[in-house]
Design a protein around this motif. Sequence first.
Motif, mmCIF file in Angstrom:
data_model
loop_
_atom_site.group_PDB
_atom_site.id
_atom_site.type_symbol
_atom_site.label_atom_id
_atom_site.label_comp_id
_atom_site.label_asym_id
_atom_site.label_seq_id
_atom_site.Cartn_x
_atom_site.Cartn_y
_atom_site.Cartn_z
ATOM 1 N N ASP A 110 4.024 74.625 49.170
ATOM 2 C CA ASP A 110 3.539 75.119 48.847
ATOM 3 C C ASP A 110 2.952 74.825 47.407
ATOM 4 N N SER B 68 0.047 73.469 43.873
ATOM 5 C CA SER B 68 -0.471 74.232 43.333
ATOM 6 C C SER B 68 -0.602 73.658 42.638
ATOM 7 N N GLU C 97 -4.150 74.631 45.743
ATOM 8 C CA GLU C 97 -3.254 75.718 46.050
ATOM 9 C C GLU C 97 -2.506 75.675 47.466
ATOM 10 N N LYS C 98 -1.979 75.925 47.118
ATOM 11 C CA LYS C 98 -0.814 76.298 48.432
ATOM 12 C C LYS C 98 -0.214 75.196 49.676
ATOM 13 N N VAL C 99 -0.739 73.792 49.001
ATOM 14 C CA VAL C 99 -0.561 72.917 49.844
ATOM 15 C C VAL C 99 0.875 72.186 50.425
ATOM 16 N N LYS D 277 -9.073 71.501 49.680
ATOM 17 C CA LYS D 277 -8.320 72.589 48.281
ATOM 18 C C LYS D 277 -6.681 73.541 48.995
ATOM 19 N N GLN D 278 -6.777 73.168 50.414
ATOM 20 C CA GLN D 278 -6.001 73.855 51.216
ATOM 21 C C GLN D 278 -6.015 72.405 52.166
ATOM 22 N N GLN E 84 -13.774 76.674 50.783
ATOM 23 C CA GLN E 84 -12.428 77.423 50.919
ATOM 24 C C GLN E 84 -12.562 77.664 49.589
#
Length: 237
Positions: A11, A13, A25-27, A211-212, A236
């Motif tokens: 998660d 960011s 974000e939220k990787v 981004k994800q 995204q």
Amino acid sequence: MLDNPSIVIKDLSVSYTNESQLAIEKVSLEIPSSKLVGILGPNGAGKSTLIKAIVGILKPNEGLINIVDNNYTIAYIPQKENIDWHFPISVMEVALMGTYKTKGYFGRLNQIDKKNATKYLAQVGMDAYKYRKISDLSGGQQQRVFIARALLQEPDIFLLDEPFSGVDMKTQALIIDILQKLASNGKTVIIVHHDLQTVNKYFDWVVMINKQVITSAPTKVAFIEENIQKTYYTFQN
């Protein structure tokens, strides 16, 4: 879940430097050990941000980065554009920077250090240039010297941010051969990469990100047309 990951991210960011907008974000992903891993994605996808967060250059807004083995050491090679190539320093001096993590900036260098630096410069074909100024070298030669510096650190994990940018094919072939051998000898090598034509040839595993995370899997499974479309042509929000 992987049986033997070297890095586990949950998660994550991270904002762009000095900006509130999120770069990633939220990787969440796991990086396998002993593999050559490519980080792929379009410009602005957060590839460099992810690498800098792993190294500790950027502080996450939220989420966790876990280097699974606390004894693992990391070597980082930034993008060429982020290096002052006009600083008056020799090739040998750059290579010897690889001793700083163990000796500190003011530690005394000995003949063993210099011998090891020469060994790794020879490995990348740059030992004949060791007394040249780094500013006098071509882009490909400069990149080889930074590879030698990383090798001198003898790390467990290598992080390279677009090491083939502006580098001729001969130098690319030399560098990728070294990195593939490192992976086969148990090192984890992670590369931010932009040339899709060489992905299948270079990497055991790919992380495709915009981004994800779009996918993180062995290259033969992940690097397919569907995921390429999602990564490069589906924006995204």
